[in-house]
Scaffold this active site. Structure first.
Site, mmCIF file in Angstrom:
data_model
loop_
_atom_site.group_PDB
_atom_site.id
_atom_site.type_symbol
_atom_site.label_atom_id
_atom_site.label_comp_id
_atom_site.label_asym_id
_atom_site.label_seq_id
_atom_site.Cartn_x
_atom_site.Cartn_y
_atom_site.Cartn_z
ATOM 1 N N HIS A 31 22.296 23.201 29.699
ATOM 2 C CA HIS A 31 22.751 22.085 29.366
ATOM 3 C C HIS A 31 24.009 21.566 29.502
ATOM 4 O O HIS A 31 24.553 21.547 30.392
ATOM 5 C CB HIS A 31 22.749 22.529 27.328
ATOM 6 C CG HIS A 31 23.086 21.016 26.278
ATOM 7 N ND1 HIS A 31 21.803 20.951 25.771
ATOM 8 C CD2 HIS A 31 24.058 21.020 26.330
ATOM 9 C CE1 HIS A 31 22.460 19.682 25.261
ATOM 10 N NE2 HIS A 31 23.771 20.268 25.320
ATOM 11 N N CYS A 32 23.424 19.892 29.637
ATOM 12 C CA CYS A 32 25.279 19.145 30.251
ATOM 13 C C CYS A 32 25.364 18.440 29.125
ATOM 14 O O CYS A 32 24.761 17.672 28.403
ATOM 15 C CB CYS A 32 24.714 17.721 31.221
ATOM 16 S SG CYS A 32 25.664 17.055 31.558
ATOM 17 N N PRO A 33 26.666 18.822 28.792
ATOM 18 C CA PRO A 33 27.892 18.583 27.280
ATOM 19 C C PRO A 33 27.891 16.498 27.951
ATOM 20 O O PRO A 33 28.077 15.504 27.210
ATOM 21 C CB PRO A 33 28.865 19.291 27.278
ATOM 22 C CG PRO A 33 29.451 19.837 28.826
ATOM 23 C CD PRO A 33 27.276 19.898 28.895
ATOM 24 N N GLY B 101 25.007 14.965 27.256
ATOM 25 C CA GLY B 101 24.069 15.705 25.909
ATOM 26 C C GLY B 101 22.489 15.791 25.817
ATOM 27 O O GLY B 101 21.409 16.297 24.897
#
Length: 101
Positions: A37-39, A42
């Site tokens: 999951h890439c912050p 998003g």
């Protein structure tokens, strides 16, 4: 039998999953082939958007490199020109600008 059930069943999503499916605790859903999951974007990075993610990383690298070049160019010009001849070729104005940096 219970161990096999926990490995092939997502308790959170209440769906069956195979070895290629992972649950994202941030998105709260199971995704096939999820990498992470890439912050920053998003979203979860997986097979469908990995190419877009890699292109985004490339643009980020190029933009950061260009910004660093623009920001530090005056400093490097002063240092390189100064080290070549002990700062004797720089005019007084150029030397004053180098000292201000």
């Amino acid at each position: 039998e219970e161990e096999e059930e926990t490995e092939t069943w997502c308790k959170t999503c209440d769906v069956e999953k195979n070895a290629m499916v992972q649950h994202c605790s941030i998105c709260q859903r199971c995704l096939p082939g999820m990498d992470h999951h890439c912050p920053f974007i998003g979203k979860c990075v997986g097979p469908k958007n990995k190419a877009v993610f890699m292109f985004w990383l490339l643009l980020l690298l190029l933009g950061s490199s260009f910004a660093a070049f623009i920001a530090f160019q005056p400093f490097f010009v002063c240092v390189v020109r100064g080290l070549q001849d002990d700062f004797t070729s720089l005019s007084e104005d150029e030397l004053a600008k180098c000292v201000e940096l």
